[in-house]
Design an enzyme around this catalytic site. Structure first.
Site, PDB file in Angstrom:
ATOM      1  N   CYS A 161       0.809  -1.220   0.000  1.00 31.15           N
ATOM      2  CA  CYS A 161       0.000   0.000   0.000  1.00 31.15           C
ATOM      3  C   CYS A 161       0.845   1.274   0.000  1.00 31.15           C
ATOM      4  CB  CYS A 161      -0.935   0.001   1.201  1.00 31.15           C
ATOM      5  SG  CYS A 161      -1.769  -1.581   1.415  1.00 31.15           S
ATOM      6  N   HIS A 294      -3.830   8.054   5.151  1.00 29.69           N
ATOM      7  CA  HIS A 294      -3.981   6.696   4.613  1.00 29.69           C
ATOM      8  C   HIS A 294      -5.427   6.264   4.856  1.00 29.69           C
ATOM      9  CE1 HIS A 294      -2.645   2.962   3.003  1.00 29.69           C
ATOM     10  NE2 HIS A 294      -2.880   2.276   4.104  1.00 29.69           N
ATOM     11  N   HIS A 331      -9.699   1.364  -1.361  1.00 25.70           N
ATOM     12  CA  HIS A 331      -8.255   1.255  -1.144  1.00 25.70           C
ATOM     13  C   HIS A 331      -7.624   0.662  -2.405  1.00 25.70           C
ATOM     14  CE1 HIS A 331      -4.389   0.547   0.403  1.00 25.70           C
ATOM     15  NE2 HIS A 331      -4.682   0.128   1.613  1.00 25.70           N
TER      16      HIS A 331
END
Lengths: 409, 392
Positions: A161, A294, A331
């Site tokens: 990520c 995030h 995401h």
């Protein structure tokens, strides 16, 4: 040290193709997260994700060996080059490619694998087998470099990520060192059954649209797409008369070295990444005007992120406007840092921060100043932080600046 | 395990090959059978059996290699918790064994039965994350995946980090593992060395006129990078100095093969090295990443010919011994700089007239002062690193 400026933006997101659709979707406060239709999601614990459409680049036969992630990347890169006024092949031939990806063409690889297990007809299996060529995680970066005829360095960051954010860090170094004067940086990822099932096995996925930083948050939703920017040295941009959209002022990264799938709860690793990005940019914490967090919407991530912000920004942490793009598009894994950098630059350009969709109260364990319901005006905002935390404990942060009012090269 | 068996294999010119598990039904009946497989079921003392059970084969190799490197460098097994120790690891495919198992689980018993452990280890940066956990490395943690160039790219990027102060010490290297499915897929794409109608032998014939593919291998190599001043200050023995590096792409490459853009690549190589004060005339030896691939070796030879002209130094081709992907290539480059005995390139019998390149034929080699290490990847990426022998 020479400034590294942004001169082009490109995006493929669940809100649609292009930065305008992305920005419109984000501003609206609605989520683009919906039912997964790429595979039989009813077999999984949850069924929601942010699904993107592929672009319309006329690729002909070449498209047969491209994954969805490749197509996202090519479309976003096409937009970014066009935005930067680099549509001509000669003008960009020496550009470097710095891309983040986590799954590459895994979705296509899975289809071949499952066909084989089911004993599908050989002709169909053979036709799909060529898609294995696009399975490696470097496939989107390779596709961009190939399609646009780029001869500069080619580097795929595969740090989950934080991949795209670290790709920006690599691009920054290559530009500052003089290795390249022009680069395309960002990330691309496609949803696949392995990651959807895998995140569900970790109980990290919400069955509802994700609610980052809320008291009742219970997980993330995955997404797919690509976010790409054109970066160049200020000298290069100036020489060709490019319009400057912003600046990549600094980058920093770190590792928790704490747990493979859980963040260090006090946010020590994320703190280090932020502090390094600020130092790299020559920016004090007090100069940050807002944060693109995030913000996955998992219990542990959002709390660790808040703790990291408290460590860096002290008592002012709770007063910093903060948004989570993942609440709107999901995401995007290895691509999230790319898209969120684009979003951060769009916020700086517009002088407002987009809202994080979903209702509910902000969690008492992460009392951030979350932008809710509608965009928040920040006309004076000049500098922002974009942060990503990853599997394996990797953390990466960018400091981005908007273009000075009325700026061109 | 360790550098000694590798040095011995290079000295003898022997490829340590074994038969891949073909029982899972992925392979064609007439397909390739061999790979360079690690004949090691215990990683002690570098990794306990209990910890190893929670890791993929690639993560086990990576963590062991990292700990061995720290030990060889005279460094503590645990890094200082100040964020100064970074990890930069390359992998071409990650843990394809665990990925296969996970896909099987999705099919049966179904997605609800997926093992979180398997999933965690299929993520490409799992191996770099495991190294960081094992040695407490809290600095930047980057995984680079650019197929055959992954390992050398980490060396270049790691050296950059040291130069600009992003890290004081970097554990750089690469790791890959051989799985039945990866072996079968590469074979279906015609990438692997295979038996011919006249010869029942799968050998990587690097630069040979009859080359028909490479041999894949698993394993890991990790190096410790630090500034010369740092190494000197702590009295460390320096193995090599990274004098320069260059990166490029060949956009003429197809999705899964090498291209034909040798002129542009050579221009980029010479230009970048010159910008860093390195003249190709100062190179004593080339450690080539050629692997036996038909188009890959062609491109490599043409780039070297274009860059060096008639002054091409001796070319070593360690992948004729180490195979492709496993990290053995990167370690071989440092062994070459150390001046070990090096056998004639195994598998090489007949020069390819188009390439006009004969790899090392077994003659005694003077210990080089400066070497060029090369990696051209399928799909277009390229990386070169110049290493100087330490004078310390």
């Amino acid at each position: 040290m020479e400034r590294i400026v942004v001169t082009g933006l490109g995006a493929v997101s669940p809100h649609g193709l292009g930065v305008e659709r992305l920005w419109k979707g984000l501003r609206s406060g609605r989520t683009a997260i919906g039912e997964v239709n790429l595979f039989d999601a009813t077999r999984h614990r949850t069924q929601l994700a942010g699904i993107s459409e592929t672009g319309e680049v006329p690729l002909g036969a070449a498209a047969r060996r491209l994954s969805r992630a490749d197509l996202f990347a090519i479309e976003a890169a096409r937009q970014a080059f066009a935005d930067a006024g680099l549509a001509g092949a000669e003008s960009r031939a020496d550009a470097g490619v710095f891309f983040g990806s986590s799954t590459g063409g895994m979705f296509e690889g899975e289809r071949v694998f499952f066909d084989n297990l089911k004993g599908q007809q050989k002709s169909r299996t053979r036709a799909r087998a060529r898609m294995w060529a696009a399975q490696p995680v470097c496939s989107p970066a390779n596709a961009v470099a190939r399609m646009f005829g780029l001869h500069g360095p080619l580097e795929t960051c595969a740090t989950a990520c934080a991949a795209a954010t670290m790709a920006f860090e690599s691009a920054l170094e290559s530009l500052r060192s003089g290795e390249v004067s022009l680069a395309i940086a960002g990330g691309s990822d496609g949803l696949c059954e392995m990651t959807h099932g895998g995140f569900n096995s970790l109980r990290a996925v919400s069955a509802q649209p994700t609610r980052p930083f809320r008291a009742d948050r219970d997980g993330l939703n995955l997404g797919e797409g690509s976010g790409v920017v054109v970066l160049e040295t200020e000298t290069h941009a100036s020489a060709r008369g490019a319009t400057v959209l912003g600046e990549l002022a600094g980058a920093g990264s770190s590792c928790d070295a704490h747990h493979m799938t859980a963040p260090q709860p006090e946010g020590l690793g994320a703190q280090l990444a932020i502090e390094r990005a600020l130092q790299d940019a020559g920016v004090k914490a007090g100069e940050i005007d807002f944060i693109n967090a995030h913000g996955t919407g998992t219990l542990h991530n959002d709390c660790a992120e808040w703790n990291a912000l408290c460590r860096v920004f002290g008592e002012g942490a709770g007063d910093l406007p903060l948004t989570s793009s993942k609440g709107s598009v999901g995401h995007l894994l290895g691509a999230c840092g790319g898209l969120e950098a684009v979003v951060t630059l769009l916020c700086l350009r517009a002088g407002e921060v987009h809202p994080t969709p979903g209702g509910g109260q902000v969690g008492p364990d992460c009392p951030v100043d979350l932008v809710l319901d509608q965009p928040r005006d920040l006309p004076e905002a000049r500098t922002a932080l974009s942060l990503n935390l990853a599997f394996g404990g990797a953390n990466a942060a960018l400091v981005l600046r908007g273009a000075a009012p009325g700026a061109s090269s | 395990m360790g550098l000694k068996p590798l040095a011995e294999a290079l000295r003898r010119g022997q490829q340590p090959l074994a038969v891949v598990d073909r029982s899972r039904g992925y392979h064609r009946p007439s397909g390739a059978r061999l790979a360079g497989l690690m004949a090691c079921d215990s990683f002690e003392p570098w990794l306990s059996r209990r910890t190893a059970r929670r890791m993929s084969p690639a993560s086990r190799s990576a963590v062991c290699a990292a700990r061995m490197a720290l030990d060889a460098a005279g460094l503590s097994a645990t890094a200082e918790p100040d964020g100064s120790t970074a990890v930069c690891l390359g992998t071409s495919y990650g843990s394809t064994n665990y990925a296969t198992d996970l896909l099987h689980q999705i099919q049966d018993p179904g997605p609800l039965g997926i093992s979180p452990l398997l999933f965690m280890e299929t993520v490409a940066n799992a191996h770099a994350g495991q190294i960081a956990l094992a040695v407490g490395a809290t600095g930047p943690n980057l995984t680079i995946s650019q197929r055959e160039a992954s390992g050398l790219l980490t060396l270049a990027r790691g050296a950059d980090w040291i130069r600009v102060g992003r890290a004081r010490r970097v554990l750089a290297g690469c790791v890959d593992e051989v799985s039945p499915i990866l072996h079968a897929i590469l074979d279906r794409f015609g990438a692997l060395a295979r038996s011919s109608s006249t010869e029942d032998l799968e050998v990587a014939r690097v630069f040979d006129a009859d080359r028909n593919g490479f041999v894949i291998a698993d394993g890991a190599t990790v190096l410790i990078l630090e500034s010369a001043a740092e190494a000197e200050q702590r009295g460390a023995a320096t193995l090599a100095t990274v004098a320069a590096s260059a990166r490029a792409n060949d956009p003429s490459a197809s999705v899964s093969d090498w291209g034909a853009g040798h002129v542009q690549l050579a221009r980029r190589l010479t230009g970048r090295l010159k910008a860093q004060g390195v003249d190709l005339a100062s190179i004593d030896l080339v450690v080539s990443g050629a692997s036996g691939s038909r188009r890959g070796d062609r491109l490599e030879a043409l780039v070297l010919r274009e860059a060096f002209g008639n002054d091409l130094p001796v070319v070593l081709a360690p992948k004729a011994v180490t195979g492709e992907y496993g990290g053995g290539f990167l370690a071989s480059a440092f062994l070459a700089l150390d001046g070990i005995d090096w056998a004639a390139t195994p598998g090489f019998r007949r020069a390819d007239p188009e390439l006009d390149l004969t790899p090392h034929a077994g003659e005694p080699l003077a210990r080089p002062e400066r070497i060029l290490v090369t990696s051209l990847a399928a799909g277009g990426a390229a990386c070169w690193v110049v290493l100087d022998r330490s004078t310390a």
